[in-house]
Design a protein around this motif. Structure first.
Motif, PDB file in Angstrom:
ATOM      1  N   THR A 130      -0.139  12.102  -9.284  1.00  0.00           N
ATOM      2  CA  THR A 130      -1.121  13.167  -9.116  1.00  0.00           C
ATOM      3  C   THR A 130      -0.439  14.525  -9.035  1.00  0.00           C
ATOM      4  O   THR A 130      -0.895  15.494  -9.660  1.00  0.00           O
ATOM      5  N   GLN A 131       0.670  14.609  -8.302  1.00  0.00           N
ATOM      6  CA  GLN A 131       1.430  15.861  -8.235  1.00  0.00           C
ATOM      7  C   GLN A 131       1.894  16.281  -9.627  1.00  0.00           C
ATOM      8  O   GLN A 131       1.809  17.453  -9.990  1.00  0.00           O
ATOM      9  N   LEU A 139       0.825  -1.199   0.000  1.00  0.00           N
ATOM     10  CA  LEU A 139       0.000   0.000   0.000  1.00  0.00           C
ATOM     11  C   LEU A 139       0.866   1.259   0.000  1.00  0.00           C
ATOM     12  O   LEU A 139       0.582   2.211  -0.727  1.00  0.00           O
ATOM     13  N   ALA A 140       1.930   1.261   0.803  1.00  0.00           N
ATOM     14  CA  ALA A 140       2.830   2.422   0.836  1.00  0.00           C
ATOM     15  C   ALA A 140       3.416   2.685  -0.548  1.00  0.00           C
ATOM     16  O   ALA A 140       3.488   3.834  -1.007  1.00  0.00           O
ATOM     17  N   GLY A 141       3.817   1.636  -1.249  1.00  0.00           N
ATOM     18  CA  GLY A 141       4.360   1.792  -2.592  1.00  0.00           C
ATOM     19  C   GLY A 141       3.329   2.323  -3.577  1.00  0.00           C
ATOM     20  O   GLY A 141       3.624   3.206  -4.387  1.00  0.00           O
ATOM     21  N   LEU A 142       2.121   1.786  -3.514  1.00  0.00           N
ATOM     22  CA  LEU A 142       1.055   2.248  -4.410  1.00  0.00           C
ATOM     23  C   LEU A 142       0.669   3.695  -4.121  1.00  0.00           C
ATOM     24  O   LEU A 142       0.447   4.487  -5.054  1.00  0.00           O
ATOM     25  N   LEU A 143       0.596   4.058  -2.845  1.00  0.00           N
ATOM     26  CA  LEU A 143       0.262   5.442  -2.501  1.00  0.00           C
ATOM     27  C   LEU A 143       1.352   6.408  -2.963  1.00  0.00           C
ATOM     28  O   LEU A 143       1.052   7.515  -3.408  1.00  0.00           O
ATOM     29  N   ARG A 144       2.611   5.993  -2.849  1.00  0.00           N
ATOM     30  CA  ARG A 144       3.718   6.831  -3.332  1.00  0.00           C
ATOM     31  C   ARG A 144       3.576   7.071  -4.838  1.00  0.00           C
ATOM     32  O   ARG A 144       3.679   8.202  -5.313  1.00  0.00           O
ATOM     33  N   ILE A 145       3.291   6.016  -5.587  1.00  0.00           N
ATOM     34  CA  ILE A 145       3.118   6.142  -7.050  1.00  0.00           C
ATOM     35  C   ILE A 145       1.939   7.071  -7.354  1.00  0.00           C
ATOM     36  O   ILE A 145       2.043   7.975  -8.184  1.00  0.00           O
TER      37      ILE A 145
END
Length: 193
Positions: free
Chosen positions: A178-179, A167-173
């Motif tokens: 998005t940025q 999840l941490a990896g997916l949220l980082r991506i």
């Protein structure tokens, strides 16, 4: 310990005693009312908003019990993570906190009044201001960071370590993409404009 979040019967349908996941209901209603409207984002964006609200509210409660606010936590945390001598310029504080110079100035002034930081002119560069953690600030952040991080670890322990890492990896991506798409790399406290 990981838990099963949705009770389903052998056919993959929800059991009679399971409450429906509201996000699925929202997506299904939009699909029914506006066929062809893309609804895949609802299952991602809506829970992120809901989690941000829940986690932000919980963090504020933890901090209130510790006698601190989110902005002061951010300031003291940045100074503490910088390592000895726990001193940074206001410019560096802004960069690491991802907030404006005005926000840094307000945070520093408030923390200085409370005896948590000191500020002094930088050497060799006009207008450079150095902010340092005081012993009282160091003591407060040491106590508070444990309360915050242990609580947040407790809140995510429904995921296995592998799920947390995934999840941490997916949220980082997702965050970085998005940025990039928005042309905006600023990130403030949850709920901050």
């Amino acid at each position: 310990m990981a838990r099963e979040f949705e009770a389903k019967d052998g056919d993959g349908r929800r059991g009679a005693d399971a409450s429906p996941y509201p996000v699925e209901e929202i997506a299904a209603a939009w699909e029914r009312e506006r066929p062809g409207t893309p609804v895949s984002s609802i299952g991602i964006v809506t829970p992120i908003w809901q989690l941000a609200k829940l986690l932000g509210d919980d963090r504020r409660r933890v901090l209130a019990r510790a006698g601190m606010d989110p902005a002061t936590l951010d300031l003291l945390s940045v100074l503490r993570r910088s390592g000895e001598p726990y001193t940074l310029t206001t410019r560096e504080l802004g960069r690491r906190s991802m907030v404006t110079a005005g926000a840094v100035s307000q945070r520093v002034a408030r923390a200085e009044r409370e005896g948590l930081v000191t500020r002094r002119p930088g050497e060799g560069r006009p207008r450079t201001v150095l902010v340092a953690l005081t012993p009282a600030g160091h003591e407060l952040i040491e106590a508070t960071v444990d309360q915050v991080l242990y609580r947040e670890a407790e809140l995510i322990d429904g995921l296995t370590p592998g799920q947390q890492e995934q999840l941490a990896g997916l949220l980082r991506i997702l965050l970085q993409d998005t940025q990039r798409k928005l042309g905006d790399d600023r990130i403030g406290q949850v709920g901050e404009a």
